[in-house]
Design a protein around this motif. Structure first.
Motif, PDB file in Angstrom:
ATOM      1  N   LEU A  27       0.869  -1.177   0.000  1.00 24.43           N
ATOM      2  CA  LEU A  27       0.000   0.000   0.000  1.00 24.43           C
ATOM      3  C   LEU A  27       0.906   1.226   0.000  1.00 24.43           C
ATOM      4  O   LEU A  27       1.639   1.465   0.966  1.00 24.43           O
ATOM      5  CB  LEU A  27      -0.912   0.021   1.225  1.00 24.43           C
ATOM      6  N   LEU A  28       0.886   1.975  -1.097  1.00 24.34           N
ATOM      7  CA  LEU A  28       1.680   3.197  -1.208  1.00 24.34           C
ATOM      8  C   LEU A  28       0.822   4.367  -0.750  1.00 24.34           C
ATOM      9  O   LEU A  28      -0.184   4.687  -1.376  1.00 24.34           O
ATOM     10  CB  LEU A  28       2.135   3.409  -2.657  1.00 24.34           C
ATOM     11  N   VAL A  29       1.219   4.990   0.356  1.00 22.15           N
ATOM     12  CA  VAL A  29       0.477   6.120   0.906  1.00 22.15           C
ATOM     13  C   VAL A  29       1.176   7.399   0.457  1.00 22.15           C
ATOM     14  O   VAL A  29       2.250   7.742   0.947  1.00 22.15           O
ATOM     15  CB  VAL A  29       0.411   6.050   2.440  1.00 22.15           C
ATOM     16  N   ASP A  30       0.587   8.070  -0.530  1.00 25.44           N
ATOM     17  CA  ASP A  30       1.093   9.313  -1.099  1.00 25.44           C
ATOM     18  C   ASP A  30       2.402   9.082  -1.867  1.00 25.44           C
ATOM     19  O   ASP A  30       3.129   8.124  -1.619  1.00 25.44           O
ATOM     20  CB  ASP A  30       1.288  10.396  -0.034  1.00 25.44           C
ATOM     21  N   GLU A  65       1.316  -7.121  -5.900  1.00 26.81           N
ATOM     22  CA  GLU A  65       0.141  -6.252  -5.951  1.00 26.81           C
ATOM     23  C   GLU A  65       0.402  -4.944  -5.217  1.00 26.81           C
ATOM     24  O   GLU A  65       1.006  -4.932  -4.144  1.00 26.81           O
ATOM     25  CB  GLU A  65      -1.067  -6.956  -5.334  1.00 26.81           C
ATOM     26  N   VAL A  66      -0.061  -3.851  -5.812  1.00 24.97           N
ATOM     27  CA  VAL A  66       0.121  -2.518  -5.228  1.00 24.97           C
ATOM     28  C   VAL A  66      -1.228  -1.802  -5.174  1.00 24.97           C
ATOM     29  O   VAL A  66      -1.958  -1.773  -6.167  1.00 24.97           O
ATOM     30  CB  VAL A  66       1.110  -1.669  -6.054  1.00 24.97           C
ATOM     31  N   SER A  67      -1.553  -1.258  -4.021  1.00 26.39           N
ATOM     32  CA  SER A  67      -2.672  -0.328  -3.894  1.00 26.39           C
ATOM     33  C   SER A  67      -2.107   1.040  -3.546  1.00 26.39           C
ATOM     34  O   SER A  67      -0.996   1.147  -3.023  1.00 26.39           O
ATOM     35  CB  SER A  67      -3.653  -0.795  -2.815  1.00 26.39           C
ATOM     36  N   VAL A  68      -2.860   2.083  -3.849  1.00 21.41           N
ATOM     37  CA  VAL A  68      -2.394   3.456  -3.614  1.00 21.41           C
ATOM     38  C   VAL A  68      -3.448   4.215  -2.830  1.00 21.41           C
ATOM     39  O   VAL A  68      -4.645   4.123  -3.147  1.00 21.41           O
ATOM     40  CB  VAL A  68      -2.113   4.184  -4.949  1.00 21.41           C
ATOM     41  N   LEU A  69      -3.021   4.937  -1.812  1.00 19.77           N
ATOM     42  CA  LEU A  69      -3.919   5.827  -1.061  1.00 19.77           C
ATOM     43  C   LEU A  69      -3.330   7.227  -1.089  1.00 19.77           C
ATOM     44  O   LEU A  69      -2.178   7.426  -0.679  1.00 19.77           O
ATOM     45  CB  LEU A  69      -4.087   5.344   0.381  1.00 19.77           C
ATOM     46  N   LEU A  70      -4.103   8.185  -1.590  1.00 19.15           N
ATOM     47  CA  LEU A  70      -3.687   9.589  -1.603  1.00 19.15           C
ATOM     48  C   LEU A  70      -4.445  10.320  -0.513  1.00 19.15           C
ATOM     49  O   LEU A  70      -5.675  10.368  -0.527  1.00 19.15           O
ATOM     50  CB  LEU A  70      -3.968  10.226  -2.961  1.00 19.15           C
ATOM     51  N   SER A  71      -3.714  10.885   0.435  1.00 20.87           N
ATOM     52  CA  SER A  71      -4.364  11.509   1.590  1.00 20.87           C
ATOM     53  C   SER A  71      -5.084  12.794   1.208  1.00 20.87           C
ATOM     54  O   SER A  71      -6.133  13.116   1.770  1.00 20.87           O
ATOM     55  CB  SER A  71      -3.346  11.782   2.699  1.00 20.87           C
ATOM     56  N   LEU A  92      -1.277  -2.691 -10.303  1.00 21.00           N
ATOM     57  CA  LEU A  92      -2.177  -1.827  -9.550  1.00 21.00           C
ATOM     58  C   LEU A  92      -3.493  -2.537  -9.263  1.00 21.00           C
ATOM     59  O   LEU A  92      -4.163  -3.025 -10.185  1.00 21.00           O
ATOM     60  CB  LEU A  92      -2.430  -0.534 -10.329  1.00 21.00           C
ATOM     61  N   LYS A  93      -3.861  -2.594  -7.982  1.00 15.07           N
ATOM     62  CA  LYS A  93      -5.036  -3.346  -7.563  1.00 15.07           C
ATOM     63  C   LYS A  93      -6.197  -2.435  -7.186  1.00 15.07           C
ATOM     64  O   LYS A  93      -7.311  -2.581  -7.662  1.00 15.07           O
ATOM     65  CB  LYS A  93      -4.662  -4.230  -6.372  1.00 15.07           C
ATOM     66  N   ARG A  94      -5.949  -1.482  -6.311  1.00 17.62           N
ATOM     67  CA  ARG A  94      -7.024  -0.651  -5.775  1.00 17.62           C
ATOM     68  C   ARG A  94      -6.453   0.712  -5.381  1.00 17.62           C
ATOM     69  O   ARG A  94      -5.282   0.809  -4.993  1.00 17.62           O
ATOM     70  CB  ARG A  94      -7.655  -1.334  -4.556  1.00 17.62           C
ATOM     71  N   THR A  95      -7.260   1.751  -5.487  1.00 22.82           N
ATOM     72  CA  THR A  95      -6.797   3.080  -5.101  1.00 22.82           C
ATOM     73  C   THR A  95      -7.845   3.767  -4.234  1.00 22.82           C
ATOM     74  O   THR A  95      -9.044   3.496  -4.349  1.00 22.82           O
ATOM     75  CB  THR A  95      -6.503   3.951  -6.347  1.00 22.82           C
ATOM     76  N   THR A 145      -7.119   4.598 -11.997  1.00 23.10           N
ATOM     77  CA  THR A 145      -7.901   3.447 -12.454  1.00 23.10           C
ATOM     78  C   THR A 145      -7.189   2.708 -13.578  1.00 23.10           C
ATOM     79  O   THR A 145      -7.777   1.851 -14.229  1.00 23.10           O
ATOM     80  CB  THR A 145      -9.299   3.885 -12.922  1.00 23.10           C
ATOM     81  N   ASN A 146      -5.906   3.019 -13.766  1.00 20.82           N
ATOM     82  CA  ASN A 146      -5.119   2.373 -14.806  1.00 20.82           C
ATOM     83  C   ASN A 146      -5.086   0.854 -14.593  1.00 20.82           C
ATOM     84  O   ASN A 146      -5.083   0.373 -13.464  1.00 20.82           O
ATOM     85  CB  ASN A 146      -3.698   2.940 -14.792  1.00 20.82           C
ATOM     86  N   ASN A 147      -5.050   0.108 -15.688  1.00 21.51           N
ATOM     87  CA  ASN A 147      -4.995  -1.368 -15.620  1.00 21.51           C
ATOM     88  C   ASN A 147      -6.177  -1.945 -14.851  1.00 21.51           C
ATOM     89  O   ASN A 147      -6.043  -2.942 -14.137  1.00 21.51           O
ATOM     90  CB  ASN A 147      -3.680  -1.826 -14.989  1.00 21.51           C
ATOM     91  N   ASN A 148      -7.342  -1.270 -14.968  1.00 23.93           N
ATOM     92  CA  ASN A 148      -8.592  -1.773 -14.376  1.00 23.93           C
ATOM     93  C   ASN A 148      -8.584  -1.806 -12.850  1.00 23.93           C
ATOM     94  O   ASN A 148      -9.321  -2.580 -12.240  1.00 23.93           O
ATOM     95  CB  ASN A 148      -8.935  -3.161 -14.923  1.00 23.93           C
ATOM     96  N   ALA A 149      -7.753  -1.001 -12.225  1.00 18.22           N
ATOM     97  CA  ALA A 149      -7.822  -0.881 -10.765  1.00 18.22           C
ATOM     98  C   ALA A 149      -9.135  -0.204 -10.385  1.00 18.22           C
ATOM     99  O   ALA A 149      -9.631   0.666 -11.109  1.00 18.22           O
ATOM    100  CB  ALA A 149      -6.650  -0.054 -10.243  1.00 18.22           C
ATOM    101  N   THR A 150      -9.700  -0.601  -9.256  1.00 16.77           N
ATOM    102  CA  THR A 150     -10.919   0.055  -8.791  1.00 16.77           C
ATOM    103  C   THR A 150     -10.556   1.232  -7.900  1.00 16.77           C
ATOM    104  O   THR A 150      -9.544   1.224  -7.213  1.00 16.77           O
ATOM    105  CB  THR A 150     -11.809  -0.932  -8.009  1.00 16.77           C
ATOM    106  N   LEU A 151     -11.402   2.232  -7.934  1.00 11.86           N
ATOM    107  CA  LEU A 151     -11.175   3.461  -7.183  1.00 11.86           C
ATOM    108  C   LEU A 151     -12.235   3.591  -6.097  1.00 11.86           C
ATOM    109  O   LEU A 151     -13.431   3.469  -6.381  1.00 11.86           O
ATOM    110  CB  LEU A 151     -11.254   4.665  -8.130  1.00 11.86           C
ATOM    111  N   GLN A 152     -11.791   3.832  -4.874  1.00 12.53           N
ATOM    112  CA  GLN A 152     -12.732   3.989  -3.766  1.00 12.53           C
ATOM    113  C   GLN A 152     -12.560   5.361  -3.124  1.00 12.53           C
ATOM    114  O   GLN A 152     -11.459   5.759  -2.767  1.00 12.53           O
ATOM    115  CB  GLN A 152     -12.525   2.895  -2.711  1.00 12.53           C
ATOM    116  N   PHE A 153     -13.682   6.090  -3.008  1.00 16.97           N
ATOM    117  CA  PHE A 153     -13.697   7.377  -2.316  1.00 16.97           C
ATOM    118  C   PHE A 153     -13.974   7.104  -0.835  1.00 16.97           C
ATOM    119  O   PHE A 153     -14.986   6.480  -0.507  1.00 16.97           O
ATOM    120  CB  PHE A 153     -14.783   8.284  -2.896  1.00 16.97           C
ATOM    121  N   VAL A 154     -13.079   7.569   0.048  1.00 18.21           N
ATOM    122  CA  VAL A 154     -13.214   7.222   1.461  1.00 18.21           C
ATOM    123  C   VAL A 154     -13.462   8.468   2.310  1.00 18.21           C
ATOM    124  O   VAL A 154     -13.073   9.576   1.968  1.00 18.21           O
ATOM    125  CB  VAL A 154     -11.965   6.488   1.996  1.00 18.21           C
TER     126      VAL A 154
END
Length: 406
Positions: A27-30, A65-71, A92-95, A145-154
């Motif tokens: 999980l890459l945070v920022d 697998e890599v997910s990304v969270l942008l604060s 890329l899995k999820r953002t 959403t590159n490579n079909n990653a899903t995007l979640q608004f939190v």
């Protein structure tokens, strides 16, 4: 868990790595910097002064697998995501990003196709504007959403999973940030127009989406069965994409101009909250013990609104808000074994940003078991050490990253 805090100067890039079901997840945070020319470029390229952090992250996650969270949406937190090819080359899995859209769908999760449908809206909101460079919200969402990653608004109250663990989002709470209620109502109306008929279980599906996904799966299956020898006819899939666009764009462009104007204006007003919408999250405390508290750039007034939820928890690691700067110092910082401070040399006109609050020294002087782990290589930690802070080891020289093992 392994926590790796990269040296991006004044900015943030923190990688969480953990094994789950026999594989490594990340999980890459920022990922950004105030001086990106010194440390951020495409994979394999050289940078002005330091190690290319993009290459470091790529090497650390290659094949995993890599997910990304942008604060939040400041360039010292998102530049590397927007301006490098990192997300084109990782699995890329999820953002995750703050729910600045106040989305009111089933789970606030969106696909690349839905981003395309809402393109007109997202392109109207600029995250960054200069004479030669412009970044729109659409540019960011396409990357995420590159490579079909899903995007979640939190937002506050949401949960997400990473490597078999559950994390809870403590902030932003849009009930406590002043936002026009019409936004939520308008978005709900717009999403209902985009979301097609509800099925018997009350779940919705987009018009043509099932057919589109089925066609993709069938093409992939035939490709796998023939080990790549079959020539896939993509015209049918492209026609389905065109049908989707033809069905939805009239709804957005002709029937809902007033709704879209209201939403675009409201997104802009929420975006202008800047650090106030920083995502704060933690893993679920067990008997008031937790591994990690990540704080983004959350300011003091917002910190006070979540203190009651975390004041009695003992953390293994807490990330200092806003790079440990004095104006964001957290006087009621919860107990922890380690504090991470992502702080390096900022641009010359922002020199004051690089200062670390001296109060952190006093906090850690009162608990000798605690450590400060920083990416600051300008010896400002010497000032803190003179006030009693425990020295990080090593705390001299330019280092490409600092690492913590939990």
């Amino acid at each position: 868990m392994k926590i790796k805090m990269y040296n991006v100067g004044f900015g943030e890039a923190v990688l969480l790595k953990k094994s789950a079901d026999g594989r490594e997840e990340n999980l890459l945070v920022d990922f950004g910097s105030d001086t990106p020319e010194n440390c951020i470029a495409d994979i394999g390229q050289t940078t002005g002064k330091n190690v290319n952090v993009t290459t470091e992250i790529y090497n650390d996650t290659k094949g995993e697998e890599v997910s990304v969270l942008l604060s939040h949406f400041h360039m010292d937190h998102i530049y590397g995501v927007l301006e490098t090819d990192l997300l084109d080359h990782v699995c890329l899995k999820r953002t995750y990003i703050p729910n600045l859209l106040l989305m009111q769908s089933r789970d606030n999760t969106y696909s690349f196709l839905q981003i395309q449908i809402l393109r007109e809206l997202f392109e109207s909101v600029y995250l960054y504007e200069e004479k030669k460079i412009k970044f729109s919200l659409y540019d960011l969402l396409v990357k995420l959403t590159n490579n079909n990653a899903t995007l979640q608004f939190v937002e506050a109250g949401d949960h997400f999973d990473f490597a078999g663990d559950s994390y809870s989002v403590l902030w932003p709470d849009f009930g406590k940030i002043k936002v026009n209620k019409k936004v939520s109502d308008s978005l709900t109306k717009l999403l209902r127009l985009i979301d097609a008929d509800f099925n018997d279980n009350g779940e919705y599906t987009l018009r043509f989406i099932d057919e589109y996904i089925g066609a993709l799966c069938d093409a992939y299956r035939r490709y796998e069965e023939t080990r790549g020898d079959v020539k896939i006819d993509l015209d049918y899939i492209k026609n389905l994409q065109n049908r989707i666009a033809e069905y939805y764009f009239p709804l957005l462009l002709n029937q809902n101009k007033q709704i879209m104007k209201l939403i675009a204006a409201s997104i802009e007003s929420i975006k202008c909250q800047e650090n106030r919408i920083s995502v704060v999250f933690q893993d679920f405390p067990c008997e008031l013990e937790a591994n990690l508290l990540m704080t983004g750039d959350i300011p003091r007034p917002e910190i006070k609104k979540i203190e009651s939820q975390i004041k009695d928890v003992h953390y293994k690691v807490v990330k200092a808000p806003h790079h440990g700067t004095p104006t964001y110092y957290w006087e009621n910082l919860p107990k922890s074994d380690t504090i991470m401070i992502s702080n390096g040399e900022p641009r010359s006109q922002h020199r004051k940003w690089g200062k670390i609050a001296y109060e952190y020294a006093g906090f850690y002087n009162s608990n000798k078991k605690c450590k400060i782990i920083c990416t600051n290589y300008r010896c400002q930690m010497e000032d803190l050490q003179q006030r009693g802070a425990q020295r990080c080891s090593p705390c001299v020289g330019v280092e490409p990253f600092r690492e913590i093992i939990l």
